[in-house]
Design an enzyme around this catalytic site. Structure first.
Site, PDB file in Angstrom:
ATOM      1  N   LYS A  84       0.786  -1.236   0.000  1.00 28.52           N
ATOM      2  CA  LYS A  84       0.000   0.000   0.000  1.00 28.52           C
ATOM      3  C   LYS A  84       0.817   1.285   0.000  1.00 28.52           C
ATOM      4  CE  LYS A  84      -3.385  -1.104  -0.719  1.00 28.52           C
ATOM      5  NZ  LYS A  84      -3.707  -1.816  -1.998  1.00 28.52           N
ATOM      6  N   HIS A 154       6.805  -7.562  -2.135  1.00 24.02           N
ATOM      7  CA  HIS A 154       6.589  -6.884  -0.845  1.00 24.02           C
ATOM      8  C   HIS A 154       7.488  -7.479   0.238  1.00 24.02           C
ATOM      9  CE1 HIS A 154       3.342  -4.456  -2.224  1.00 24.02           C
ATOM     10  NE2 HIS A 154       2.445  -5.400  -2.307  1.00 24.02           N
ATOM     11  N   SER A 183      -5.126   2.549   3.953  1.00 26.74           N
ATOM     12  CA  SER A 183      -5.174   1.921   2.641  1.00 26.74           C
ATOM     13  C   SER A 183      -5.214   0.392   2.767  1.00 26.74           C
ATOM     14  CB  SER A 183      -3.952   2.367   1.837  1.00 26.74           C
ATOM     15  OG  SER A 183      -4.011   1.848   0.543  1.00 26.74           O
TER      16      SER A 183
END
Ligand code: A3P
Length: 344
Positions: A84, A154, A183
């Site tokens: 995010k 990630h 988010s």
């Protein structure tokens, strides 16, 4: 006369570094029942790594080593982020720069053009609709992709190939944790496979307790921040992209050794504007809705603002988050911008 002696083949430094995979994953017992299970009904338990305290769905732990051993190429560009932080936005930016801003080629889904390395290994088999799973490139497919590859992950650096930064360019994007929390909360509501059943206050507490997938937040960002002077890493902030996208595009192009004409620069800046990304079918993931995997009311490219946290946190929660941020940043020179006077 030669004796039958054992001859050991000398190992390269790389082999030795790779041989050192010593990460273990332990089941987080409390994630299997009680409140935790109620809040994350679709997840069959989480694991935490030792060392590193990396918190993730159990499925990932069975594939972590092969992801760690995935070989980068010298002409790859990797985009690594905590979720995010503006990953997709940056993927599009980098991919366009690396592909001469070819808008026709850019019509292919971003998940194909710029694969999400660990995605096929995060969720237990069967939980995702087959149509969706088939679209996501596996490690073998990424390995066979032509250069230059633009790869997203990630994962924190310690779970990626130990020679990654010495091999290829990495663009790392950070975003202030308040907006990341908001988010990520919406992302959990959006994707059925994560499906958080609780309010933002509860979600924020899980986040601060490092009990959200890809946690902990601060070590992820601080590790990259501490590596920011390495010539192969470009450390960006989402907030800078919101403030001066054109300037950040130029910065990325320079880092990647690519030059854009004035027209390409203006065009790319327009292409990357929030409203255009939100309606860009190759980026907005709306395709997942037709597979029944995504909440129909939400959007992956959702609001795109700095400071949306102000619409979500009450004074008490905000104070708790401020204290958590202060504690984690004390003794470091990293500062987050949580509000912008001007943004696009
Ligand atoms: P919000 O949920 O705050 O709107 P990631 O790609 O890492 O999952 O990040 C998603 C976040 O980036 C979302 O934040 C999304 O709206 C935002 N984003 C995507 N494209 C953007 C753009 N062109 N401009 C600004 N923000 C963008």
């Amino acid at each position: 006369m030669l004796h039958n002696e054992e001859v050991s083949t000398p190992k390269s430094v790389e082999d030795e570094i790779l041989a050192e995979w010593n990460v273990e994953f332990r089941k987080v017992e409390k994630s299997l029942n009680g409140d935790f299970k109620e809040h994350f009904p679709n997840v069959d338990g989480f694991v935490r790594s030792e060392p590193g305290g990396f918190f993730m769905m159990d499925e990932y732990s069975h594939h972590a080593e092969k992801i760690y051993r995935f070989q980068p190429r010298s002409d790859d560009v990797w985009i690594t982020t905590f979720p995010k932080c503006g990953t997709t936005w940056t993927q599009e930016l980098v991919w366009m720069i690396m592909n001469n801003c070819d808008k026709m080629k850019a019509k292919a889904p971003i998940i194909i053009r710029s694969p999400f390395l660990e995605f096929p290994y995060m969720l237990r088999p069967g939980i995702m609709p087959a149509e969706m799973t088939q679209m996501m490139p596996t490690l073998e497919m990424v390995d066979a992709m032509p250069s230059p590859r633009v790869i997203k992950s990630h994962l924190p650096f310690f779970l990626l190939h130990p020679k990654l930064l010495d091999t290829c360019k990495v663009v790392y994007v950070a975003r202030n944790p308040k907006d990341v929390m908001v988010s990520f909360f919406y992302h959990h509501q959006l994707m059925d496979v994560h499906g958080f059943e609780g309010d933002i206050e509860k979600f924020a507490q899980y986040f601060m307790d490092d009990e959200i997938m890809f946690s902990p937040f601060f070590p992820h960002i601080l590790d990259a921040w501490n590596k920011r002077h390495h010539p192969n890493i470009l450390f960006l902030f989402y907030e800078d992209m919101k403030k001066d996208l054109r300037g950040e595009i130029e910065k990325v192009a320079k880092f990647l050794g690519q030059s854009l004409s004035e027209e390409q620069l203006t065009d790319l800046r327009e292409h990357l504007r929030f409203e255009n990304c939100a309606k860009n079918e190759s980026m907005n993931m709306e395709v997942a809705k037709q597979f029944g995997n995504m909440n129909k009311d939400g959007h992956f490219i959702r609001k795109g603002k700095t400071g949306d946290w102000k619409n979500h946190f009450g004074p008490e929660l905000n104070k708790r988050i401020d204290e958590w941020i202060d504690k984690n940043l004390s003794g470091t020179d990293l500062k987050f911008v949580t509000e912008l006077e001007f943004q696009d």
